[in-house]
Write a protein that holds these residues in place. Sequence first.
Motif, PDB file in Angstrom:
ATOM      1  N   ASP A   1      52.177  41.140  37.676  1.00 17.90           N
ATOM      2  CA  ASP A   1      51.479  40.511  36.554  1.00 17.90           C
ATOM      3  C   ASP A   1      50.428  39.500  37.000  1.00 17.90           C
ATOM      4  OD1 ASP A   1      51.254  40.670  33.772  1.00 17.90           O
ATOM      5  OD2 ASP A   1      52.261  38.744  33.511  1.00 17.90           O
ATOM      6  N   THR A   2      49.876  39.686  38.197  1.00 17.31           N
ATOM      7  CA  THR A   2      48.807  38.798  38.671  1.00 17.31           C
ATOM      8  C   THR A   2      47.455  39.405  38.330  1.00 17.31           C
ATOM      9  OG1 THR A   2      48.912  39.860  40.841  1.00 17.31           O
ATOM     10  CG2 THR A   2      50.161  37.809  40.537  1.00 17.31           C
ATOM     11  N   VAL A   3      46.503  38.563  37.962  1.00 22.96           N
ATOM     12  CA  VAL A   3      45.191  39.035  37.526  1.00 22.96           C
ATOM     13  C   VAL A   3      44.385  39.555  38.710  1.00 22.96           C
ATOM     14  CG1 VAL A   3      42.975  38.313  36.561  1.00 22.96           C
ATOM     15  CG2 VAL A   3      45.109  37.536  35.511  1.00 22.96           C
ATOM     16  N   GLN A   4      43.818  40.736  38.543  1.00 22.95           N
ATOM     17  CA  GLN A   4      42.961  41.340  39.573  1.00 22.95           C
ATOM     18  C   GLN A   4      41.505  41.127  39.165  1.00 22.95           C
ATOM     19  OE1 GLN A   4      44.104  45.298  40.864  1.00 22.95           O
ATOM     20  NE2 GLN A   4      41.990  45.835  41.362  1.00 22.95           N
ATOM     21  N   ASP A   5      40.900  40.077  39.695  1.00 23.82           N
ATOM     22  CA  ASP A   5      39.528  39.720  39.334  1.00 23.82           C
ATOM     23  C   ASP A   5      38.726  39.483  40.607  1.00 23.82           C
ATOM     24  OD1 ASP A   5      37.145  38.685  38.446  1.00 23.82           O
ATOM     25  OD2 ASP A   5      38.037  37.274  37.026  1.00 23.82           O
ATOM     26  N   HIS A   6      37.931  40.481  40.971  1.00 23.16           N
ATOM     27  CA  HIS A   6      37.068  40.365  42.144  1.00 23.16           C
ATOM     28  C   HIS A   6      35.598  40.305  41.735  1.00 23.16           C
ATOM     29  CE1 HIS A   6      40.526  40.863  44.675  1.00 23.16           C
ATOM     30  NE2 HIS A   6      40.793  42.054  44.181  1.00 23.16           N
ATOM     31  N   GLY A   7      35.362  39.811  40.534  1.00 24.66           N
ATOM     32  CA  GLY A   7      33.980  39.725  40.071  1.00 24.66           C
ATOM     33  C   GLY A   7      33.343  41.093  39.943  1.00 24.66           C
ATOM     34  N   TYR A   8      34.049  42.005  39.251  1.00 20.58           N
ATOM     35  CA  TYR A   8      33.554  43.378  39.103  1.00 20.58           C
ATOM     36  C   TYR A   8      32.336  43.375  38.180  1.00 20.58           C
ATOM     37  CZ  TYR A   8      38.007  44.896  41.154  1.00 20.58           C
ATOM     38  OH  TYR A   8      39.083  45.098  41.987  1.00 20.58           O
ATOM     39  N   LEU A   9      31.194  43.109  38.766  1.00 21.07           N
ATOM     40  CA  LEU A   9      29.969  42.961  37.995  1.00 21.07           C
ATOM     41  C   LEU A   9      29.593  44.260  37.283  1.00 21.07           C
ATOM     42  CD1 LEU A   9      27.008  40.861  39.196  1.00 21.07           C
ATOM     43  CD2 LEU A   9      26.576  43.005  38.024  1.00 21.07           C
ATOM     44  N   MET A  10      29.762  45.375  37.968  1.00 21.71           N
ATOM     45  CA  MET A  10      29.451  46.672  37.365  1.00 21.71           C
ATOM     46  C   MET A  10      30.204  46.860  36.050  1.00 21.71           C
ATOM     47  SD  MET A  10      28.262  49.878  37.401  1.00 21.71           S
ATOM     48  CE  MET A  10      28.717  51.525  36.871  1.00 21.71           C
ATOM     49  N   PHE A  11      31.499  46.604  36.063  1.00 21.03           N
ATOM     50  CA  PHE A  11      32.303  46.822  34.866  1.00 21.03           C
ATOM     51  C   PHE A  11      31.953  45.812  33.774  1.00 21.03           C
ATOM     52  CE2 PHE A  11      35.678  48.284  38.111  1.00 21.03           C
ATOM     53  CZ  PHE A  11      35.028  49.495  38.265  1.00 21.03           C
ATOM     54  N   ASN A  12      31.639  44.590  34.166  1.00 23.68           N
ATOM     55  CA  ASN A  12      31.256  43.586  33.177  1.00 23.68           C
ATOM     56  C   ASN A  12      29.960  43.970  32.476  1.00 23.68           C
ATOM     57  OD1 ASN A  12      32.802  40.701  33.033  1.00 23.68           O
ATOM     58  ND2 ASN A  12      33.223  41.740  34.970  1.00 23.68           N
ATOM     59  N   GLU A  13      29.019  44.544  33.207  1.00 24.74           N
ATOM     60  CA  GLU A  13      27.784  44.974  32.551  1.00 24.74           C
ATOM     61  C   GLU A  13      28.015  46.232  31.720  1.00 24.74           C
ATOM     62  OE1 GLU A  13      24.145  42.935  34.761  1.00 24.74           O
ATOM     63  OE2 GLU A  13      24.627  44.901  35.599  1.00 24.74           O
ATOM     64  N   GLN A  14      28.932  47.088  32.138  1.00 23.87           N
ATOM     65  CA  GLN A  14      29.287  48.236  31.305  1.00 23.87           C
ATOM     66  C   GLN A  14      29.924  47.781  29.992  1.00 23.87           C
ATOM     67  OE1 GLN A  14      31.523  50.649  34.386  1.00 23.87           O
ATOM     68  NE2 GLN A  14      30.452  52.304  33.348  1.00 23.87           N
ATOM     69  N   VAL A  15      30.744  46.758  30.054  1.00 25.15           N
ATOM     70  CA  VAL A  15      31.392  46.228  28.858  1.00 25.15           C
ATOM     71  C   VAL A  15      30.339  45.757  27.855  1.00 25.15           C
ATOM     72  CG1 VAL A  15      32.720  44.257  28.024  1.00 25.15           C
ATOM     73  CG2 VAL A  15      33.612  45.644  29.880  1.00 25.15           C
ATOM     74  N   ILE A  16      29.281  45.132  28.357  1.00 30.14           N
ATOM     75  CA  ILE A  16      28.196  44.694  27.477  1.00 30.14           C
ATOM     76  C   ILE A  16      27.423  45.903  26.955  1.00 30.14           C
ATOM     77  CG2 ILE A  16      26.039  43.393  27.339  1.00 30.14           C
ATOM     78  CD1 ILE A  16      27.154  41.527  29.501  1.00 30.14           C
ATOM     79  N   ALA A  17      27.053  46.812  27.850  1.00 28.78           N
ATOM     80  CA  ALA A  17      26.254  47.976  27.468  1.00 28.78           C
ATOM     81  C   ALA A  17      26.971  48.856  26.454  1.00 28.78           C
ATOM     82  CB  ALA A  17      25.896  48.792  28.709  1.00 28.78           C
TER      83      ALA A  17
END
Length: 766
Positions: free
Chosen positions: A487-503
Amino acid sequence: MKKWNKVLSAFLCCTLAVAAMAGCQPKDNYTYYEYDAQHQSSDKMLRFYSSDAGLDAFLNDYRERHMRDTEDRIHTHPVGAGSTAWKEWESMIGSWWDASSANGTMSSFYATKEWVTDWLLSPRQDRQGYIWADEGNDISSWGMGWAFPDYQNGGIGWLFDTDDESEGWYLGNASNASLTVENSNLIVDTAGATEQIELYSPLFERSTLVAPFLRMNFGFTGTGSYDIDDLFVYYTTDKSAQWSEDKKVSFSELCTTGFEIGAGNVSQQGFFFPMYLQEQWGAESRTRVTQLKIVLAAEEGTSFEGRLNFDYICTDFDDRQPLNLCNYIIAAKNVCEFAQDDDLLARLLPNARRAMNFLLSQLKGAGGLIDTEYFVGHGNDGLKGIGTGLGNGYWDVLAFPQVNLYCNISFYNALNAMSYLENMAQYYEIESDPVTTLGADMKSVVTYAETGSSLNELAQNCREKMQKVFWNEKTGRYHAGKRDFYDTVQDHGYLMFNEQVIASGIATKEQTDSILSWINGERKVAGDASTGEDIYYYEFAPRFNTAEIGADFYWLYSATFDGNVQNGGTALHLAYYDLVAQAAGDKNVSFARLKTIQAWYEKVKAAGGTGWDFYHKYYDNYTDIGIQGGPSGGTIGVDYEFLEAALLFAAVPDAYFGMDTSYDDTLVFQPSLPDAMDFWKMENLTFSGYYYDVSVGQFFVQISGVNEYRKGQGSRNAKLEIRMPKPAFQFKVYLNNAETANYRLEDDQIVIETKFGNVKAEIKKI
């Protein structure tokens, strides 16, 4: 094409706060610009023209090189001939213009639209509805999912490559047959009538953890009249060394593409058995399989004659990928929305429905988010255990939790795409037979029962859950999910996915602002390896991620930050998502990024590279940055197998023209022209059986050059919808230079609906 446009528009324009965003911002500075579109190109190729000649030269040159249909091609592999993992992007690249050979625009070998359409019409789809990567016939083919891992990574396989060598396989005493090896095939020929063939493997010992599937290429040809009961696979384990009925599976029941053989033959091809579903086999390190027995049996009291042959028999990992299913549905929507071809839709719809069944049932998508638990080895606990962290799609070496952001972005897009297809089918009154697939246990039957409305509701449920489940308040961005079991957060600054979330229109307005402030260097996230200007170190696109991946790779792979495209590196198609995401925040920031890409491209071109050497000439001689692809490795993907690099120019219609469609034969434009541009035009686009050009200005949209794709092919019901921001000044609306009151105001938008054709809609200040 612009899958997120209508969702985003409705969401973003509903409040005054959001109205300040670039796409919805009322304009109060008016300058009349005299413009009347004139067709300029002499062929049917997509071309860009604007008030910025340098930008036009860049975009047209980029399109030519990356569509690969001229001597300047950066590689010979066609855009459209990629595996299933590429199909969403390939359809985004070539569905909205004439990327085909029908009228000579492209040669048939490089005709993207034809490649994608042909694949959509005949995908390799199994009885559960799952879409394969390829036919899976050759041992080196990707089969259900991906090229790696395979039986050589801890499993076992027999290829029968040496004549007269059966590699330890032998016939049982009950078999009235002979065993030979010919042309790298293990062949069993009956010596007269026999009730069954029994074929035994040599003894071995392999953990089912690395062998959840049994894969074999076999065929059977019978002679005379016969009735085959089935082909059975028996096995023994370290816990149970005796042959028994509880350690037996059948071809007709468990094989994902199996069938009843009866009086027929089995054409030789690759078959997969999900052995892990069998209780005694499972998928645990504590169980070890020790021998196989393959039995081809006639119906009781009968016999048969014939030949049973095997090209290979091996264990395999569960390399199925959730995104294969999503990519099929999304690609089907992308092609159908611009073709508006009811016959094509009728042929694709059953395949798409079967794929959606798998997403909703096996992957539990009916609950709002898909979960990869059904796929063996697709979770991630951060410990890189043997057989774990298997890829879920294109990003093939990254390990993700069973409920993860990457898969659910595509699931959300697939839900919207499927809703579109269902609404389109209803509009065109398409009737089809009920669709059923096999359930998770390979026994139960799942009947498809979705509608456009139910899928839309599920998409909104998915969106709302994603906004909560994957949002990291601490870093102000989306994370990949919480690691399984810990249950630990996996956050490596996935910029690609963050921009997909916006798009894709998933992120809220507040989340969008937070994400863009991080990407644009306005704030830094503690622990990131890349911050501020360094995020755009590679110039043409931001990095894929900004923090070290560490142990969150699949178990056989590792790379340090800046050591791989998928850990600190980047690829050209990320530029598409960057431009579209930035445009959701500010069209002028997005356009500034496009101009930066132009400057980078001109620098690369000035190095003098041509053809396959276009990018290498610059990077190999003037930088220490390695290019990933073909014979070389590196941190950027720009050519060779990076077919999706062509996606960059698709940002123009998506980010700045607001190009979209509605399922009811309607083409939509909602432009957001950067302030630096007076006009922008695209020529030789296609919609509903027509060619057309489209031009946008600060206060006008013009459709021109409308011609039927082929005589009599243009739809007589095609419509056009134009949306422009309501200006702050007093105005009048003109349609084809005549004042009109035939428009409506909707969420601070002027909405004009008219018949598709040569049309100019314009706002003038009074």
